[in-house]
Structures are given as structure tokens and as C-alpha cells.
Scaffold this motif. Structure first.
Motif, PDB file in Angstrom:
ATOM      1  N   UNK A   1      13.368   0.034  -5.968  1.00 28.31           N
ATOM      2  CA  UNK A   1      12.474  -0.761  -5.259  1.00 28.31           C
ATOM      3  C   UNK A   1      11.531   0.132  -3.929  1.00 28.31           C
ATOM      4  N   UNK A   2      12.147   1.090  -3.433  1.00 21.90           N
ATOM      5  CA  UNK A   2      11.866   1.716  -2.275  1.00 21.90           C
ATOM      6  C   UNK A   2      10.814   2.611  -2.887  1.00 21.90           C
ATOM      7  N   UNK A   3      10.858   3.145  -3.939  1.00 23.97           N
ATOM      8  CA  UNK A   3       9.883   4.144  -4.664  1.00 23.97           C
ATOM      9  C   UNK A   3       8.849   3.276  -5.198  1.00 23.97           C
ATOM     10  N   UNK A   4       8.824   1.901  -5.490  1.00 26.76           N
ATOM     11  CA  UNK A   4       7.746   1.120  -5.861  1.00 26.76           C
ATOM     12  C   UNK A   4       6.925   0.768  -4.606  1.00 26.76           C
ATOM     13  N   UNK A   5       7.547   0.629  -3.464  1.00 33.13           N
ATOM     14  CA  UNK A   5       6.837   0.267  -2.352  1.00 33.13           C
ATOM     15  C   UNK A   5       6.237   1.213  -1.799  1.00 33.13           C
ATOM     16  N   UNK A   6       6.668   2.528  -1.846  1.00 34.30           N
ATOM     17  CA  UNK A   6       5.946   3.663  -1.524  1.00 34.30           C
ATOM     18  C   UNK A   6       4.617   4.104  -2.216  1.00 34.30           C
ATOM     19  N   UNK A   7       4.880   3.625  -3.644  1.00 36.42           N
ATOM     20  CA  UNK A   7       3.524   3.980  -4.704  1.00 36.42           C
ATOM     21  C   UNK A   7       2.708   2.882  -4.251  1.00 36.42           C
ATOM     22  N   UNK A   8       2.965   1.691  -3.857  1.00 34.19           N
ATOM     23  CA  UNK A   8       2.171   0.630  -3.536  1.00 34.19           C
ATOM     24  C   UNK A   8       1.330   0.866  -2.109  1.00 34.19           C
ATOM     25  N   UNK A   9       2.181   1.361  -1.127  1.00 31.36           N
ATOM     26  CA  UNK A   9       1.434   1.977  -0.123  1.00 31.36           C
ATOM     27  C   UNK A   9       0.385   2.966  -0.010  1.00 31.36           C
ATOM     28  N   UNK A  10       0.653   3.710  -1.260  1.00 29.05           N
ATOM     29  CA  UNK A  10      -0.597   4.817  -1.621  1.00 29.05           C
ATOM     30  C   UNK A  10      -1.602   4.135  -2.298  1.00 29.05           C
ATOM     31  N   UNK A  11      -1.273   3.002  -3.189  1.00 24.36           N
ATOM     32  CA  UNK A  11      -2.336   2.821  -4.068  1.00 24.36           C
ATOM     33  C   UNK A  11      -3.212   1.527  -3.346  1.00 24.36           C
ATOM     34  N   UNK A  12      -2.529   1.040  -2.561  1.00 24.33           N
ATOM     35  CA  UNK A  12      -2.807  -0.283  -1.820  1.00 24.33           C
ATOM     36  C   UNK A  12      -3.550  -1.356  -2.561  1.00 24.33           C
ATOM     37  N   UNK A  13      -3.068  -1.429  -3.678  1.00 22.29           N
ATOM     38  CA  UNK A  13      -3.475  -2.688  -4.746  1.00 22.29           C
ATOM     39  C   UNK A  13      -2.411  -3.127  -5.373  1.00 22.29           C
ATOM     40  N   UNK A  14      -2.238  -4.603  -4.678  1.00 24.79           N
ATOM     41  CA  UNK A  14      -0.889  -5.328  -5.450  1.00 24.79           C
ATOM     42  C   UNK A  14      -1.346  -6.164  -6.593  1.00 24.79           C
ATOM     43  N   UNK A  15      -1.091  -5.618  -7.645  1.00 16.92           N
ATOM     44  CA  UNK A  15      -1.456  -6.665  -8.786  1.00 16.92           C
ATOM     45  C   UNK A  15      -0.331  -7.771  -9.076  1.00 16.92           C
ATOM     46  N   UNK A  16      -0.669  -8.840  -9.814  1.00 19.64           N
ATOM     47  CA  UNK A  16       0.323  -9.746 -10.184  1.00 19.64           C
ATOM     48  C   UNK A  16       1.588  -9.083 -10.825  1.00 19.64           C
ATOM     49  N   UNK A  17       1.128  -8.123 -11.674  1.00 20.18           N
ATOM     50  CA  UNK A  17       2.215  -7.489 -12.325  1.00 20.18           C
ATOM     51  C   UNK A  17       3.052  -6.759 -11.450  1.00 20.18           C
ATOM     52  N   UNK A  18       2.833  -6.078 -10.536  1.00 21.21           N
ATOM     53  CA  UNK A  18       3.534  -5.308  -9.554  1.00 21.21           C
ATOM     54  C   UNK A  18       4.276  -6.302  -8.749  1.00 21.21           C
ATOM     55  N   UNK A  19       3.448  -7.498  -8.190  1.00 24.06           N
ATOM     56  CA  UNK A  19       4.302  -8.219  -7.562  1.00 24.06           C
ATOM     57  C   UNK A  19       5.685  -8.966  -8.091  1.00 24.06           C
ATOM     58  N   UNK A  20       5.470  -9.319  -9.646  1.00 19.97           N
ATOM     59  CA  UNK A  20       6.441  -9.787 -10.164  1.00 19.97           C
ATOM     60  C   UNK A  20       7.563  -8.815 -10.256  1.00 19.97           C
ATOM     61  N   UNK A  21       7.258  -7.458 -10.670  1.00 22.98           N
ATOM     62  CA  UNK A  21       8.261  -6.355 -10.496  1.00 22.98           C
ATOM     63  C   UNK A  21       9.180  -6.386  -9.275  1.00 22.98           C
ATOM     64  N   UNK A  22       8.298  -6.582  -8.116  1.00 27.10           N
ATOM     65  CA  UNK A  22       8.959  -6.372  -7.066  1.00 27.10           C
ATOM     66  C   UNK A  22       9.952  -7.651  -6.750  1.00 27.10           C
ATOM     67  N   UNK A  23       9.443  -8.628  -6.867  1.00 21.93           N
ATOM     68  CA  UNK A  23      10.271  -9.965  -6.457  1.00 21.93           C
ATOM     69  C   UNK A  23      11.401  -9.912  -7.360  1.00 21.93           C
TER      70      UNK A  23
END
Ligand code: ASP
Ligand code: MG
Length: 473
Positions: free
Chosen positions: A104-126
Motif C-alpha cells: 500500500x505504501x508503495x502505491x501511495x508513494x507512486x501516487x504522490x509522484x504522479x499526482x493523479x488519482x484515477x477511480x481505478x487506483x482509488x479502488x485498489x487503495x481502498x
């Protein structure tokens, strides 16, 4: 044998004490000769916190996102450690929790670099909420002597690819349930899976929408033709109205699917509306039960409810609504006008709750939302538009209003001191709804309850509780 699906919500798995209670409830069913299939939510509030972490990361707040994740990691580790005492099993579970949080932390770090939260990534995180809660619950059950087996819900609940609100695909779900869950049940095991999470046919993680664990419970129950679907929550079932607003509220012992669906749509928070469908299709009763008061009978939702001497079963209220008035003389004697209006709501993906029209005006109600100014701007090309927030919809539901005269008069005379903004009756034969100011809602509910539940029918309502008030749960 009798297969029952038992779904436990966030508050039924919120901490070690709740999970232990849940284990005793399931063990009790096994002792009765039932074959439970267990569906669990994430620990209470975890889904909200995962969404917050995602939003922090997407706004570049990497530290904030990782801090939320780290607090969640500790909470899950502590919960696991408190529940699983066997050193080998405990180490294995905590190791698994750490692995999940590392990814999960790896995904959050990637997201903080890309700065774009898609619905698909949101589902993966929740999805981590239910993926981890179901592991902890499985281990806790095993430690308490239940022959539990973890099942990854994403291998059973198959959906389309509408992330954040995916639509289940009945055929594939039936096949997967038969291949994965049925053999475990036949071996005498208790499958435990997360609710809410699913995957599309390519195996990418999706979710069924907020509150979707009930839906998972019903889908599994439908696919396995369960004898019953039990929705374990923290209230005693469906009530005649919100007991926090009206302390006289009574438990409804039995209600029809149709009535329960109306109530769910109108904001009775007990149940996800879509829960009803897979159960209705197969005529499987749904029971709403309280894990903090497990001996209470709860509410039984069935296809055909018994006749009731009171016209209404329950009064629901939905707050935080807005009303939009569209006024145009151009509408007079033309056609296609409503279509143009609804096209605009459709474009903004904004669901409409209630509609009322006259020759020259249309009033619509929607959940208050930030799209309203742009919807109003689009509508203003067609007509004069006004919108106003802080409204509440009161909805009275009961099959026994069919064919009874004078019910509307009784309803409106009970609230004659309150200004009614909009009325709807007709679309559904079993509900009567009207719109008032939010500030008047509690008073309206109390007045209506006093008018309609003075002599409640004991076959349908738990009148015993009124005679001898139960200990507050
Ligand atoms: N955990 C999800 C939510 O909070 C699904 C559920 O609990 O039903 O929305
Ligand atoms: Mg829920």
C-alpha cells in the motif's frame, strides 16, 4: 444442510472485542448445524481513512499519506496481536499485514509522484481495508475453534470495469461461487471473505460502491441459493423511525422486500438498497441483526409480509437535499422538454430523487452536491432556474396504504404546523413522500410517529420493547 450468508459490517469487526463477539455469533450458528459463509467489511472507519490517504498522496502530501497508512498499520497489527495468541499464527498474520501495508505504501508513494488519482487506483487503495480485515477475522476464527478458510473476494465477485461502482456479473459470480465457495462449505469449512471488493474479468480490482459489503453478502447468498442472508450491524433492525430523533421508535419485526427497498432508497441507513435485488430474485429472506445484541430477533425482510393494521411500517428522512425549480412558459404544450432537462442531469451524472411538474414548471430534488452551480448554469439555457439547499425528504412507507382512503389527510394534518415544499405520491403505491426544510425534519418525524404508531400492530412491531424498555445497546 442449511447454508447462511453472514455479513458483518465495520462496527462488528472494529476492534478485538467486536471480532471476538462476531466469532461467538458464527460459532453459535455452526453449533446450530448451519453452514455459514462469512462476509466482512473493513474495520470501522478504515475505508474513509484509506480514501483520505489517497487524497493526501494525490495532492502531493506524501508524508501525510504515509502517516495515515502507518497509523492504520499499527491499528491492524495491534488488533491481530490481541486476537491471535498462538505465536506461530500470530507471527504469520502480522507478517502478512506488514506485506500488505508495504505494498500500500508503495502505491501511495507512486501516487504522490504522479499526482493523479484515477477511480481505478482509488479502488485498489481502498481494497486493502477488506483484504486485511478478512485475513484478521479468518485467523481469529481459527484460533477460536472455527474451521475458517480465507477466500479472496476478488476471485468470486466479478464485475464490469466501472471502478468505484462496478456492476456485478451474475453468470461469472455463480460459476466462481460454485467452484470456490461451495467445495469449502461441503468440506465443513467456514469461508471468510471481504465485502465490497471485487475484480473485473481481467482480474483488476474494482469495488461495488460505498457500503457495498451488504451487496456482496446478497450476491454470495444469491449465487449459493442460501437459506438466509444475515446482515449483522449495530442496530436492532429496521425501526419505525430514527430512534435518535424519536425515542418511541419501535423495531419492525417483519417487512416486505419492496418496503425495505423504498426505505433504503430514502436513506434508512440500515441496508444498501441493492442488497435487496439478488435476494429478491431468489426469494431469500434477509435478516438485519445486531452483533451487540445477538439474541434480539432483528428484522426479517421477506417477499410477502403479513397484513398490518397500521398503514405505515416506517418513516424515513433524508437530509442534505437541494430542490431545483425550473420555470419556463415555453414548456406549455410542447414535447421533449423534460427530456432536455434530464439530459442535463445525466450529463452531470447527478441522480434525481423526486420530480414534480406543473404546466410551466418542474421541481426536482437531488443530494446537495458541488455540481449544482454547473447544472443550474446548463439549465438556465432552457428556462429560469432557482435552487435551494438545506431541504429534507420525509418518506412514509407501507404496503397497507394501498386502497385506504384518507391517509394523505391524516399525514398532512399531523404536520399541519410545518410548511411543505413539494409532495410526491403515485410513483410508488407504497410510499408517500414530501419535502420540507431540514430544520423542520425532526419535529415532522416526531409528529408523524405519534400520529401513526399509537397502537402498533403486535404481529409487525416489537411492542414488548415499549412495555419493558430494553437495555440500551
Ligand atoms: N468498507 C466499505 C465502506 O465503508 C464497504 C462496507 O463497509 O460496506 O464503504
Ligand atoms: Mg455498511
Amino acid at each position: 444442510m442449511s447454508l447462511v450468508v453472514m455479513k458483518f459490517g465495520g462496527t462488528s469487526v472494529e476492534d478485538p472485542a467486536a471480532i471476538s463477539r462476531t466469532a461467538s455469533i458464527v460459532a453459535g450458528r455452526v453449533a446450530m448445524g448451519k453452514q455459514p459463509v462469512v462476509v466482512v467489511s473493513a474495520l470501522a472507519k478504515v475505508t474513509d481513512q484509506l480514501l483520505r490517504a489517497a487524497s493526501c498522496a494525490a495532492h502531493g502530501d506524501r508524508t501525510g499519506a504515509l502517516a495515515i497508512s502507518s497509523r492504520l498499520r499499527s491499528r491492524h497489527r495491534d488488533t491481530a496481536a490481541a486476537l491471535v495468541k498462538d505465536p506461530h499464527n500470530s507471527a504469520a498474520l502480522i507478517n502478512l499485514i506488514d506485506q500488505k501495508f508495504d505494498s500500500l505504501d508503495e502505491i501511495l508513494r507512486g501516487l504522490a509522484a504522479i499526482l493523479e488519482l484515477t477511480p481505478r487506483i482509488s479502488d485498489l487503495i481502498v481494497s486493502y481495508g477488506e483484504r486485511i480485515s478478512s485475513r484478521i477475522v479468518t485467523a481469529a476464527f481459527c484460533e477460536r475453534g472455527i474451521n475458517a478458510a480465507h477466500v479472496d473476494a476478488r476471485e468470486v465477485i466479478i464485475t464490469d470495469s466501472q471502478f468505484q461502482k462496478a456492476v456485478p456479473l451474475d453468470g461469472p459470480i455463480e460459476k466462481r461461487a460454485a467452484a470456490t465457495l461451495r467445495p469449502l462449505v461441503d468440506e465443513g469449512k467456514v469461508p471468510v471473505m471481504g465485502g465490497f471488493i471485487a475484480s473485473n474479468e481481467e482480474g483488476i480490482t474494482t469495488t461495488l460502491g460505498r457500503g457495498g459489503s451488504d451487496f456482496t453478502g446478497a450476491l454470495v447468498g444469491g449465487a449459493l441459493s442460501a437459506e438466509a442472508i444475515e446482515i449483522w450491524t449495530d442496530v436492532d433492525g429496521i425501526m419505525t423511525t430514527d430512534p435518535r430523533i424519536c425515542p418511541d421508535a419501535l423495531r419492525v419485526k417483519v417487512i416486505s422486500f419492496e418496503e425495505a427497498a423504498e426505505l433504503a432508497y430514502f436513506g434508512a441507513k440500515v441496508l444498501h438498497p441493492a442488497t435487496i435485488l439478488p435476494a429478491v430474485k431468489k426469494n431469500i429472506p434477509v435478516l438485519v441483526l445486531n452483533s451487540k445484541n445477538p439474541t434480539n430477533e432483528g428484522t426479517r425482510i421477506i417477499s410477502l409480509a403479513p397484513h398490518c393494521s397500521s398503514p405505515f411500517k416506517s418513516i424515513a428522512v433524508k437530509k442534505k437535499l437541494s430542490i431545483i425549480d425550473v420555470v419556463a412558459s415555453r414548456m406549455l404544450m410542447t414535447h421533449g422538454y423534460l427530456k432536455e432537462i434530464f439530459t442535463i442531469f445525466d450529463k452531470h451524472k447527478c441522480p434525481v430523487d423526486m420530480v414534480s411538474t406543473s404546466e410551466v414548471s418542474v421541481s426536482l430534488t437531488v443530494d446537495s452536491n458541488d455540481k449544482l452551480p454547473s447544472i443550474a448554469a446548463d439549465l438556465s439555457h432552457l428556462a429560469d432556474v432557482k435552487y435551494e439547499g438545506k431541504k429534507a425528504l420525509v418518506c412514509l412507507v407501507g404496503e397497507d396504504i394501498r386502497g385506504q382512503n384518507g391517509i394523505a389527510a391524516q399525514v398532512f394534518s399531523a404536520i399541519r404546523h410545518i410548511n411543505v415544499r413539494m409532495i410526491s405520491q403515485g410513483a410508488s403505491e407504497i410510499n408517500m413522500s414530501f419535502m420540507i426544510d431540514e430544520d423542520d425534519a425532526d419535529e415532522a418525524l416526531r409528529s408523524l410517529h405519534a400520529a401513526f404508531f399509537q397502537n402498533p400492530d403486535p404481529t409487525v412491531f416489537d411492542v414488548e420493547a415499549r412495555k419493558s424498555p430494553a437495555v440500551a445497546s
